[in-house]
Design a protein around this motif. Sequence first.
Motif, PDB file in Angstrom:
ATOM      1  N   SER A 152       0.831  -1.206   0.000  1.00 52.46           N
ATOM      2  CA  SER A 152       0.000   0.000   0.000  1.00 52.46           C
ATOM      3  C   SER A 152       0.860   1.248   0.000  1.00 52.46           C
ATOM      4  O   SER A 152       1.994   1.246   0.497  1.00 52.46           O
ATOM      5  CB  SER A 152      -0.940   0.021   1.209  1.00 52.46           C
ATOM      6  OG  SER A 152      -0.214   0.051   2.425  1.00 52.46           O
ATOM      7  N   ALA A 164      -3.006   2.254   3.070  1.00 54.48           N
ATOM      8  CA  ALA A 164      -2.976   1.316   4.190  1.00 54.48           C
ATOM      9  C   ALA A 164      -4.379   1.090   4.765  1.00 54.48           C
ATOM     10  O   ALA A 164      -4.667   0.012   5.306  1.00 54.48           O
ATOM     11  CB  ALA A 164      -2.041   1.820   5.284  1.00 54.48           C
ATOM     12  N   ALA A 200       2.460  -1.917  10.582  1.00 58.73           N
ATOM     13  CA  ALA A 200       2.221  -1.240   9.310  1.00 58.73           C
ATOM     14  C   ALA A 200       2.449   0.250   9.493  1.00 58.73           C
ATOM     15  O   ALA A 200       2.469   0.759  10.615  1.00 58.73           O
ATOM     16  CB  ALA A 200       0.799  -1.500   8.820  1.00 58.73           C
ATOM     17  N   THR A 237       1.706   4.360   7.566  1.00 60.55           N
ATOM     18  CA  THR A 237       0.953   5.200   6.647  1.00 60.55           C
ATOM     19  C   THR A 237       1.479   6.614   6.826  1.00 60.55           C
ATOM     20  O   THR A 237       2.452   6.832   7.558  1.00 60.55           O
ATOM     21  CB  THR A 237      -0.563   5.109   6.929  1.00 60.55           C
ATOM     22  OG1 THR A 237      -1.277   5.836   5.912  1.00 60.55           O
ATOM     23  CG2 THR A 237      -0.916   5.696   8.290  1.00 60.55           C
ATOM     24  N   THR A 277       3.778  -1.830   3.515  1.00 59.39           N
ATOM     25  CA  THR A 277       3.059  -0.564   3.624  1.00 59.39           C
ATOM     26  C   THR A 277       4.066   0.571   3.601  1.00 59.39           C
ATOM     27  O   THR A 277       5.186   0.418   4.089  1.00 59.39           O
ATOM     28  CB  THR A 277       2.226  -0.484   4.920  1.00 59.39           C
ATOM     29  OG1 THR A 277       3.081  -0.782   6.053  1.00 59.39           O
ATOM     30  CG2 THR A 277       1.075  -1.476   4.908  1.00 59.39           C
TER      31      THR A 277
END
Length: 334
Positions: free
Chosen positions: A103, A108, A122, A124, A155
Motif C-alpha cells: 500500500s 494502508a 504497518a 501510513t 506498507t
Amino acid sequence: MHTVAVLALDGVVPFDLSAPIDAFGWARLPDGRPAYRVRVCSPSPSGEVSAGAFTVRAPYGIEALAEADTIILPGVANPPHELPPGVAEALRDAAANGTRIASVCVGAFLFAATGLLDGLRATTHWAAARELALRHPKVEVDPNVLYVDHGRFLTSAGAAAALDMCLHMIRSDYGSTIAAQAARMSVMPLEREGGQAQFIVQDLTPAPAGATLEPLLVWLEDNCADDLTLDRIAERAGLSTRTLNRRFREQTGTTPLRWLHRARVRRAQYLLESTAYPVERIAAQAGFGSPTAFRECFRKVAGTSPQGYRRAFRSRESVKAGASTGAAAGPGRG
C-alpha cells in the motif's frame, strides 16, 4: 515477466497512483527489456475513476489482480470503511495464492480493511496514523518509518515514501544494480537517511484546555532552554515529584522529562530550519547539556541527525542570511 497491478479506486490520489507506475516502469533488465509489466485496474464497470482534478480510465478490471505477482494499493482522498464489492475478496484470494501486496500512504486503510494486516506492524502517512490505529486496532501502526516490509505484505508512508518502497521491492526482485538505475531515473537515492519522523512537527501533547498542568506546560515550552530538572519543574508546579509524574501521565500521556525533550527538539528543528547557527550553538539554545546529548536525543525523536534534518529542511532564506552574516562559518557535525 513480473506483473504489477495498480488498483485505482474512486478518489485515488494522483501521486500515489503514478509513483509506482513510474518506479516499476523505469526498471530495466541488463539487456534493456522492461523488468515489469504494469497494469492499472479498477472495479468500476466503465474503468473510470475520479482522481481529484481529473478522471482516470483504467484499462483492466479487478480480475487483473488474480494474474498479478504484485498488487499496489494507492491511497484515496477519503478512505472508505468498507471496500467496493468484490475488492476485499479479490485481495484476500490473491494473498492466499502468494501475491505480494503493498500500500501507498493512506492506501494502508484499504489494505487494513481486508483484515490481512491484522496482527502486523504497518505504516501510513504520519498525519493519518492515529486514525488508522483507531479504525483498525488489530494493526500495529508505526508512524515513524518510511515503509514496513513483511515479505509479502508492505506498507509505505506518504508521497515520496512510495518511491522508497518501490525501489526496495525492485532491489529485492532483481538486485541493487537494476534498483540503482531505477533510482537514478527517478532522481531518488536508493536509500534515504532516517524515517518519516523527521517530517513530523513534534506534538507536545498539550493538556486539555483548563487542565491543571496547562500553565506549567506553557512555562516549560517558554523556558525549555534552561537547566530544568524534575525537582525544579515540580517546585514550579508546587507539587511533589511523584504527584507531578502522575498528573503528567494523566493529562499528557507522557513524563515531564520526555515532554521537555520533545519541546527542546522542536525548538532545535526551528533553529535548524531558519538559521545557519552551528550545531553546538543550537544544542545550547535548545537546552541540551552538550552537542553529543543533543545529537543522541534529536536522532531518537526525529529519526535523523541534526545535520541531515538541516539539509532536508533549511530554507533558502536562512542560507542567504547565514552567508551574508557569516554565520555559516561552521554548521558543526550532524
